[in-house]
Design a protein around this motif. Sequence first.
Motif, PDB file in Angstrom:
ATOM      1  N   ALA A 221       7.289  12.907   0.343  1.00  0.00           N
ATOM      2  CA  ALA A 221       8.016  11.795   0.976  1.00  0.00           C
ATOM      3  C   ALA A 221       7.036  10.946   1.777  1.00  0.00           C
ATOM      4  O   ALA A 221       6.062  11.448   2.349  1.00  0.00           O
ATOM      5  CB  ALA A 221       9.118  12.320   1.898  1.00  0.00           C
ATOM      6  N   CYS A 222       7.323   9.621   1.791  1.00  0.00           N
ATOM      7  CA  CYS A 222       6.561   8.664   2.611  1.00  0.00           C
ATOM      8  C   CYS A 222       7.507   8.055   3.637  1.00  0.00           C
ATOM      9  O   CYS A 222       8.634   7.653   3.290  1.00  0.00           O
ATOM     10  CB  CYS A 222       5.948   7.553   1.755  1.00  0.00           C
ATOM     11  SG  CYS A 222       4.482   8.076   0.843  1.00  0.00           S
TER      12      CYS A 222
ATOM     13  N   SER B 293       4.143  15.397   3.185  1.00  0.00           N
ATOM     14  CA  SER B 293       4.732  14.123   3.641  1.00  0.00           C
ATOM     15  C   SER B 293       3.646  13.240   4.251  1.00  0.00           C
ATOM     16  O   SER B 293       2.648  13.727   4.807  1.00  0.00           O
ATOM     17  CB  SER B 293       5.836  14.367   4.678  1.00  0.00           C
ATOM     18  OG  SER B 293       5.314  15.021   5.817  1.00  0.00           O
ATOM     19  N   ILE B 294       3.849  11.912   4.147  1.00  0.00           N
ATOM     20  CA  ILE B 294       2.907  10.928   4.699  1.00  0.00           C
ATOM     21  C   ILE B 294       3.692   9.990   5.616  1.00  0.00           C
ATOM     22  O   ILE B 294       4.720   9.424   5.205  1.00  0.00           O
ATOM     23  CB  ILE B 294       2.205  10.120   3.587  1.00  0.00           C
ATOM     24  CG1 ILE B 294       1.513  11.067   2.592  1.00  0.00           C
ATOM     25  CG2 ILE B 294       1.192   9.162   4.198  1.00  0.00           C
ATOM     26  CD1 ILE B 294       0.860  10.341   1.425  1.00  0.00           C
TER      27      ILE B 294
ATOM     28  N   ILE C 157      -3.173   1.097  12.211  1.00  0.00           N
ATOM     29  CA  ILE C 157      -2.170   1.920  11.529  1.00  0.00           C
ATOM     30  C   ILE C 157      -2.675   3.367  11.545  1.00  0.00           C
ATOM     31  O   ILE C 157      -3.809   3.649  11.155  1.00  0.00           O
ATOM     32  CB  ILE C 157      -1.954   1.443  10.084  1.00  0.00           C
ATOM     33  CG1 ILE C 157      -1.167   0.143  10.080  1.00  0.00           C
ATOM     34  CG2 ILE C 157      -1.207   2.502   9.278  1.00  0.00           C
ATOM     35  CD1 ILE C 157       0.268   0.291  10.547  1.00  0.00           C
ATOM     36  N   GLN C 158      -1.815   4.281  12.012  1.00  0.00           N
ATOM     37  CA  GLN C 158      -2.166   5.700  11.992  1.00  0.00           C
ATOM     38  C   GLN C 158      -1.383   6.362  10.849  1.00  0.00           C
ATOM     39  O   GLN C 158      -0.155   6.317  10.811  1.00  0.00           O
ATOM     40  CB  GLN C 158      -1.836   6.369  13.320  1.00  0.00           C
ATOM     41  CG  GLN C 158      -2.344   7.810  13.394  1.00  0.00           C
ATOM     42  CD  GLN C 158      -2.096   8.426  14.753  1.00  0.00           C
ATOM     43  OE1 GLN C 158      -1.116   9.137  14.930  1.00  0.00           O
ATOM     44  NE2 GLN C 158      -2.982   8.143  15.707  1.00  0.00           N
ATOM     45  N   ILE C 159      -2.124   6.940   9.919  1.00  0.00           N
ATOM     46  CA  ILE C 159      -1.538   7.590   8.737  1.00  0.00           C
ATOM     47  C   ILE C 159      -1.664   9.102   8.931  1.00  0.00           C
ATOM     48  O   ILE C 159      -2.768   9.615   9.152  1.00  0.00           O
ATOM     49  CB  ILE C 159      -2.257   7.146   7.455  1.00  0.00           C
ATOM     50  CG1 ILE C 159      -2.249   5.612   7.347  1.00  0.00           C
ATOM     51  CG2 ILE C 159      -1.612   7.790   6.234  1.00  0.00           C
ATOM     52  CD1 ILE C 159      -3.147   5.080   6.253  1.00  0.00           C
ATOM     53  N   SER C 160      -0.538   9.814   8.870  1.00  0.00           N
ATOM     54  CA  SER C 160      -0.528  11.268   9.050  1.00  0.00           C
ATOM     55  C   SER C 160      -0.095  11.927   7.745  1.00  0.00           C
ATOM     56  O   SER C 160       1.006  11.666   7.234  1.00  0.00           O
ATOM     57  CB  SER C 160       0.430  11.668  10.180  1.00  0.00           C
ATOM     58  OG  SER C 160       0.046  11.067  11.399  1.00  0.00           O
ATOM     59  N   ILE C 161      -0.968  12.773   7.168  1.00  0.00           N
ATOM     60  CA  ILE C 161      -0.689  13.491   5.911  1.00  0.00           C
ATOM     61  C   ILE C 161      -0.458  14.954   6.274  1.00  0.00           C
ATOM     62  O   ILE C 161      -1.395  15.662   6.668  1.00  0.00           O
ATOM     63  CB  ILE C 161      -1.847  13.336   4.923  1.00  0.00           C
ATOM     64  CG1 ILE C 161      -2.160  11.845   4.700  1.00  0.00           C
ATOM     65  CG2 ILE C 161      -1.531  14.032   3.608  1.00  0.00           C
ATOM     66  CD1 ILE C 161      -3.423  11.597   3.904  1.00  0.00           C
TER      67      ILE C 161
ATOM     68  N   PHE D 278       0.826  -1.194   0.000  1.00  0.00           N
ATOM     69  CA  PHE D 278       0.000   0.000   0.000  1.00  0.00           C
ATOM     70  C   PHE D 278       0.873   1.262   0.000  1.00  0.00           C
ATOM     71  O   PHE D 278       0.591   2.235  -0.717  1.00  0.00           O
ATOM     72  CB  PHE D 278      -0.923  -0.017   1.230  1.00  0.00           C
ATOM     73  CG  PHE D 278      -1.856   1.148   1.297  1.00  0.00           C
ATOM     74  CD1 PHE D 278      -2.820   1.371   0.319  1.00  0.00           C
ATOM     75  CD2 PHE D 278      -1.772   2.054   2.349  1.00  0.00           C
ATOM     76  CE1 PHE D 278      -3.678   2.450   0.392  1.00  0.00           C
ATOM     77  CE2 PHE D 278      -2.621   3.133   2.426  1.00  0.00           C
ATOM     78  CZ  PHE D 278      -3.583   3.331   1.443  1.00  0.00           C
ATOM     79  N   ILE D 279       1.938   1.263   0.810  1.00  0.00           N
ATOM     80  CA  ILE D 279       2.840   2.426   0.853  1.00  0.00           C
ATOM     81  C   ILE D 279       3.497   2.635  -0.513  1.00  0.00           C
ATOM     82  O   ILE D 279       3.601   3.768  -1.014  1.00  0.00           O
ATOM     83  CB  ILE D 279       3.900   2.236   1.951  1.00  0.00           C
ATOM     84  CG1 ILE D 279       3.207   2.234   3.339  1.00  0.00           C
ATOM     85  CG2 ILE D 279       4.950   3.336   1.895  1.00  0.00           C
ATOM     86  CD1 ILE D 279       4.146   1.900   4.480  1.00  0.00           C
TER      87      ILE D 279
END
Length: 692
Positions: free
Chosen positions: A559-560, A604-605, A616-620, A539-540
Amino acid sequence: MKKLSFHAFVALAVLVVIVIQLIGDISYSKIAPQVQYGVLNLKTWNFERDGPVTLNGKWEFNWNELRTPEMFATGKDQHYVSVPKLWNQVELNGVPLSGTGYASYRIQIFKNSSEVLLGLWMPGTFSSYNIWINGKLYIKEGVVANNAEEAVPSFRNRLIMIPAPKDKLDIVIQVANFAHYKGGISVAPEIGTVNQMTRKSKLETAKDSLIFGCLFIIGLYQFGMFMGRRKEKFTFFFGLLCIAIAVRMLTLGDVMLMYWTSWYRWTGVIRLDYCLITIAVMAGVSFVHYLFKEDTLQKYYYTLIGSGFVFLLISLTLSSLFFTSILIMYQIYIVFAVVFSIIVTVRAIQSQRTGATITLLGFIIFAVLIFNDILYYQGFAPIRDLAPFGLVVCVFIHSLMLSRRISKAMGDVESLYYELRELNAGLETRIEHRTSELVRMNESLESKNDELERMERSRRHLLSNISHDLRTPMTLIRGYLEALYDDVIVEPDEQKKYMKLMLNKVNSLNHLIEDLFELSKLEARQVNVEMVDVRLERFISHIEEQYELELRARGLLFACYNLTYRDAPPVSLNLRMDLDRMIQVFDNIIYNAVKFTPTGGKISIRFQYVISKSCIQISINDTGVGIDPEDLPYIFDRFYKRDKSRNSAVGGSGLGLSIAKEIVELHHGRIWAQSSYGQGSTFHIELPVYDL
């Protein structure tokens, strides 16, 4: 632990009583000889050493004859019948005998001549008898006659002292019965030393007296409890049950009632016996009915009570010969009452009523023993008269249950007393506490009211926005069309330019309508989602491929960062999602960030595993202009735009974040934002993960 100890105590008590009841039958290990064709050889038997002998076996028998010892002649009309056995169970020359009539029994006992004084214990026989020993009349119980008019029934256990200096005993028993359905010797006599037989007689009397006294006291105690608390009707019926069984003990065995009241006759005793049986059954089912009233069977209970009154009427008005002939009906009635009680108690156990389990134990013991007696009187069981004993055991078990129930009730009362005292002592503190709670609730209501007012202002604001978003393009399109129609614009290049503008406006409206339609379906959960398992790493990679080139082409840094292994073990984590719809969420958030992030900025993610939430915590994050704190609570509402002025230079319908929120919640996740105006924005998404 206390409950287990209580049940163990009850089980032990029941076992001890059973052993005491049966110990008389197993006190001596040597097997006694049987009567063979009217003769019993006891020459090698020592009563002191080997114990008493029950006179079971084949006795000489003459039907419809009242023979005296002189009338018995060897070899003349000799018939033999088993003792104990009722006449109703005997066939003579192929013809079954009747329960009513008269007969003579004879037995010759050859013994050791050294035993000069013996005792003969004669149990009650239906329904009158005379006993001769060595030609001498020893016992006359009732009046023995060859017709119903002269015969007088009587039914008592008797003990006879026999001087026996010789080596032979000649015993003749005359039996007459015109008052009971079943006649004959139902229990075999027993012979032994005077001490042995006296001890047996006293034990029988003591047992009956002990049971009578215990049950009578329990009954009076229960009546006293009922007088103090009439709401608990089960105590009255339990007391009635105990009294009925106690008085019935006076009609059994030695029939102590006839000793105490010499005027009382056998027919009155037998009527009283059957009435007490019926009253005990009615009281028993009423006790169960009122004890477990929430679980009872109303219709069957009233049927049993009605049947009981019918049996009482029969026992009081009809002849003893008739109502003893329908003993099987009384037995069936008792069986139905026991089955009713067991079913109600099982229902009470399922409802977890106090004392239901121990009550069921008592009913099961009683049921087993009463079935034994029914089988005995039908000729299928070897041991008789265990039902009264089982009923007494059942009553004692129920007494223990009631004691436990009363103890629990008293404990509850004490607990309530102490609780009330504590409540009274701390009443002022509680009032202050409740008052402060009410103040906090009032403040919370005021806050909610302010929030509702803000929501109402937001709704009016949104209606104004949507009205503008739909009306402005339509007005422009209408103006362009009127200009074309009125030939204001005639040059082909200008016409194409205006047609292109109209086409853009139409596409914008079409896009707005599609977004509205999709959001409505998402909110109603009427969309089709194709959930698939996607590894986090894949997924990333997909996110990087999707946005990296495009954002860099727009002059932005992208950037990831995968931070999952910093807080989680090195295992693959699995996300379950509709990949296309999740990309739609990222599109809405990232392209919004692109609009408000100047060239040279950064998007950035970060992906991070939260162990405590297994998600999973995803921060955008972006470095754009940020969101005003006043706007932050409403950014996920429909049609809400950061720039609310009509001359906004930034396009968009204001539905993107609303759609994103619905899609995330559809994946059992959540989304929120953090921002300060002028310092960029961060959108957080939490999605559940599954270990592979």
